[in-house]
Design a protein around this motif. Sequence first.
Motif, mmCIF file in Angstrom:
data_model
loop_
_atom_site.group_PDB
_atom_site.id
_atom_site.type_symbol
_atom_site.label_atom_id
_atom_site.label_comp_id
_atom_site.label_asym_id
_atom_site.label_seq_id
_atom_site.Cartn_x
_atom_site.Cartn_y
_atom_site.Cartn_z
ATOM 1 N N LEU A 93 37.221 50.105 38.748
ATOM 2 C CA LEU A 93 38.244 49.085 38.752
ATOM 3 C C LEU A 93 37.766 48.358 39.621
ATOM 4 C CD1 LEU A 93 41.054 48.150 39.290
ATOM 5 C CD2 LEU A 93 41.184 49.763 41.719
ATOM 6 N N GLN A 94 36.546 48.595 40.424
ATOM 7 C CA GLN A 94 35.600 47.817 40.427
ATOM 8 C C GLN A 94 34.268 46.914 39.572
ATOM 9 O OE1 GLN A 94 34.177 51.018 43.749
ATOM 10 N NE2 GLN A 94 33.113 48.945 44.866
ATOM 11 N N LEU A 95 34.187 47.897 39.072
ATOM 12 C CA LEU A 95 33.592 47.130 37.764
ATOM 13 C C LEU A 95 34.398 46.064 36.894
ATOM 14 C CD1 LEU A 95 31.577 50.427 36.100
ATOM 15 C CD2 LEU A 95 30.816 47.994 37.715
ATOM 16 N N ALA A 96 36.094 46.396 36.532
ATOM 17 C CA ALA A 96 36.424 45.740 36.027
ATOM 18 C C ALA A 96 37.158 44.052 37.176
ATOM 19 C CB ALA A 96 37.988 46.200 35.863
ATOM 20 N N ALA A 97 36.884 44.299 37.991
ATOM 21 C CA ALA A 97 37.030 43.118 38.773
ATOM 22 C C ALA A 97 35.901 42.017 39.037
ATOM 23 C CB ALA A 97 36.841 43.527 40.537
ATOM 24 N N ARG A 98 34.935 42.989 38.829
ATOM 25 C CA ARG A 98 32.905 42.342 38.325
ATOM 26 C C ARG A 98 33.222 41.633 37.108
ATOM 27 N NH1 ARG A 98 28.872 43.555 42.796
ATOM 28 N NH2 ARG A 98 29.670 44.862 44.416
ATOM 29 N N LEU A 99 33.227 42.438 36.025
ATOM 30 C CA LEU A 99 33.782 41.554 34.503
ATOM 31 C C LEU A 99 34.998 40.390 35.325
ATOM 32 C CD1 LEU A 99 33.479 45.166 32.593
ATOM 33 C CD2 LEU A 99 31.472 43.207 32.922
ATOM 34 N N ALA A 100 35.876 40.702 35.394
ATOM 35 C CA ALA A 100 36.961 39.850 35.298
ATOM 36 C C ALA A 100 36.500 38.693 36.128
ATOM 37 C CB ALA A 100 38.403 39.813 35.906
ATOM 38 N N ALA A 101 35.384 38.044 37.222
ATOM 39 C CA ALA A 101 35.027 37.191 38.276
ATOM 40 C C ALA A 101 33.952 36.492 37.352
ATOM 41 C CB ALA A 101 34.430 37.821 39.337
ATOM 42 N N ARG A 102 32.993 37.497 36.586
ATOM 43 C CA ARG A 102 32.112 36.988 35.584
ATOM 44 C C ARG A 102 32.584 36.351 34.150
ATOM 45 N NH1 ARG A 102 26.670 38.651 36.626
ATOM 46 N NH2 ARG A 102 26.705 39.045 39.142
ATOM 47 N N HIS A 103 33.406 36.917 33.861
ATOM 48 C CA HIS A 103 32.885 36.781 31.752
ATOM 49 C C HIS A 103 34.625 36.522 31.188
ATOM 50 C CE1 HIS A 103 29.268 38.540 31.420
ATOM 51 N NE2 HIS A 103 29.232 39.678 32.718
ATOM 52 N N GLY A 104 35.595 36.920 32.524
ATOM 53 C CA GLY A 104 37.182 36.265 32.043
ATOM 54 C C GLY A 104 37.942 37.586 32.004
ATOM 55 N N LYS A 105 38.919 37.426 30.595
ATOM 56 C CA LYS A 105 40.440 38.010 31.468
ATOM 57 C C LYS A 105 39.966 39.520 31.023
ATOM 58 C CE LYS A 105 43.869 34.987 29.759
ATOM 59 N NZ LYS A 105 44.687 34.615 29.111
ATOM 60 N N VAL A 106 40.734 40.520 31.516
ATOM 61 C CA VAL A 106 40.342 41.589 31.867
ATOM 62 C C VAL A 106 41.697 42.582 32.157
ATOM 63 C CG1 VAL A 106 38.856 44.190 32.775
ATOM 64 C CG2 VAL A 106 37.627 42.120 32.844
ATOM 65 N N LEU A 107 41.544 43.285 31.524
ATOM 66 C CA LEU A 107 42.923 44.456 31.301
ATOM 67 C C LEU A 107 42.421 45.802 31.171
ATOM 68 C CD1 LEU A 107 46.001 44.890 30.398
ATOM 69 C CD2 LEU A 107 46.160 45.091 28.101
ATOM 70 N N TYR A 108 43.274 46.092 32.763
ATOM 71 C CA TYR A 108 42.707 46.973 32.609
ATOM 72 C C TYR A 108 44.740 48.406 32.828
ATOM 73 C CZ TYR A 108 42.115 51.413 36.195
ATOM 74 O OH TYR A 108 41.817 52.853 36.721
ATOM 75 N N VAL A 109 44.633 49.406 31.436
ATOM 76 C CA VAL A 109 45.489 50.342 31.460
ATOM 77 C C VAL A 109 45.591 51.693 32.061
ATOM 78 C CG1 VAL A 109 46.640 50.939 29.283
ATOM 79 C CG2 VAL A 109 46.027 48.774 29.003
ATOM 80 N N SER A 110 46.769 51.740 33.269
ATOM 81 C CA SER A 110 46.319 52.818 33.246
ATOM 82 C C SER A 110 47.675 54.200 32.992
ATOM 83 C CB SER A 110 46.492 52.695 34.923
ATOM 84 O OG SER A 110 46.492 54.468 35.625
ATOM 85 N N GLY A 111 47.531 55.809 31.857
ATOM 86 C CA GLY A 111 48.429 55.870 31.483
ATOM 87 C C GLY A 111 48.817 57.448 33.113
ATOM 88 N N GLU A 112 48.542 57.290 34.034
ATOM 89 C CA GLU A 112 48.735 57.984 35.155
ATOM 90 C C GLU A 112 49.008 57.608 36.133
ATOM 91 O OE1 GLU A 112 44.270 59.656 35.911
ATOM 92 O OE2 GLU A 112 44.408 61.052 33.636
ATOM 93 N N GLU A 113 48.955 56.145 36.745
ATOM 94 C CA GLU A 113 49.454 55.895 37.831
ATOM 95 C C GLU A 113 50.631 54.660 37.142
ATOM 96 O OE1 GLU A 113 46.453 56.245 40.902
ATOM 97 O OE2 GLU A 113 44.782 55.560 39.207
ATOM 98 N N ALA A 114 51.303 54.434 38.644
ATOM 99 C CA ALA A 114 51.857 52.960 38.396
ATOM 100 C C ALA A 114 51.455 51.895 38.455
ATOM 101 C CB ALA A 114 53.241 52.583 39.247
ATOM 102 N N VAL A 115 51.527 50.675 38.571
ATOM 103 C CA VAL A 115 50.777 49.530 38.121
ATOM 104 C C VAL A 115 51.266 49.121 40.097
ATOM 105 C CG1 VAL A 115 51.221 47.123 38.275
ATOM 106 C CG2 VAL A 115 51.282 48.226 36.498
ATOM 107 N N ALA A 116 51.383 49.729 40.554
ATOM 108 C CA ALA A 116 51.774 49.951 42.163
ATOM 109 C C ALA A 116 50.817 50.406 42.867
ATOM 110 C CB ALA A 116 52.424 48.915 42.724
ATOM 111 N N GLN A 117 50.377 51.406 42.448
ATOM 112 C CA GLN A 117 49.145 52.275 42.811
ATOM 113 C C GLN A 117 48.045 51.884 43.096
ATOM 114 O OE1 GLN A 117 51.342 55.474 40.663
ATOM 115 N NE2 GLN A 117 51.444 56.564 42.922
#
Length: 440
Positions: A93-117
């Motif tokens: 999640l930390q890497l996804a946020a940093r990549l999104a800030a630097r390189h554009g859209k990032v999609l984080y798909v969780s099959g174990e947790e709800a989006v709110a979690q």
Amino acid sequence: MAYRCRECGYQSPKWLGRCPQCGRWESFDEVGAPAGGGGSGEPPRSLSEVPALSPERLATGLPEVDRVLGGLLPGTVVLFGGEPGVGKSTLLLQLAARLAARHGKVLYVSGEEAVAQVKLRAERLGISEPSLYLQSEQELLAIVRAVEEIEPTVLVVDSLQTVLARPDGGEIGSLTQVREAAAHLARLAKGLGMVTFLVSHITKGGEFAGPKTVEHLVDVALQLEGVREGDLRLLRCLKNRFGSTAEVAVLQMDPTGLSEVANPSLFFVSQDRAPKPGAAIVPVLEGSRTLLVEIQALIAPGSGFGPPQRRTAGLDVNRTSVLLAVIEKYLGVHVRAMDVYLAVAGGLEVREPAADLGVCAAILGSLRGRAIPPDTVVLGEVGLAGEIRPVRKGPERLQEVAKLGFARAVAPPGSLPKRLPLTVVQARTLQEAMEALELT
């Protein structure tokens, strides 16, 4: 005509009631001709006609992680594994946020947790990046539709074992489902030039779940290691088609997530540097990086009831038994009736033979009640004949030791760096090494 087990993928020319590989009953389905539309339709081309990949790589924003990955080429598929609770989702999640800030859209798909979690974890980590998209989904087709709609630069799937590739492919998490989901997502990543992280569970044997059927599909395989009770994490590269596998990232878990260790070379060494009987400082290699670790030993009289204790933490207990036998044989020190406890301070696991001499010095120091000077390091492999053998990248380790302010080293004979600001005592035998350390 063939039949395939929907649980493990085992194929047979005839129908079987029970799968000989996984043992499941009534699990064989008929397999027809290979599906598809004739491949990609791309004809063979001469090597000189194939365009080269762009040398530009995506930086993650975490220098320690970039040290291991060497950057991410577009279309790279990364398999990310680790024990439950070690911090895989947190780091991704930390890497996804940093990549999104630097390189554009990032999609984080969780099959174990709800989006709110997932958002709750993001708030705890201080993440509020608008280019980071979250989805809670297990259907592969729904994930593909989301990728087509959002067109992300990076896709994170947490985890691969929760993805349902097809309804008739067996239970979710089965080998067939995992293999087909990984293959489909890898093809999607290559076709779109999208960096993809696939989280995989780890088996009891410490390997990626779905054995090598998943690992061979990806370009990079990373494993996050650590102890739940401790805050240290090591990120290792087990496979890298575009770079080296000799690097390791040293991270630390804190309330705001995983952060880089400022000085990993001295992270495992006590800061007070006071002389302590039964302690030896050893330079070990993690990847291409030299880390100083403190090996501690406690030798106590046995209870007399039953065999003496041999307990280790961070060291191989079988190798320890061999070193105890060498000590008795060539130093005349009898420890067979003593309880021996050994540990690597800080929770790091050391498996390389370069720590042998440090283990012997810690044992002798505890037994004699003598302390090794705090500005001295010990390095060398101990052979069964009592000789001290050279270790891999010995000169490089000594150079790093000198940079860290140590003044003396006891090491095996061999070539030394020129103008090394360090006094090196070259010991050929275990007896010479212990005499140099004044532990005999």
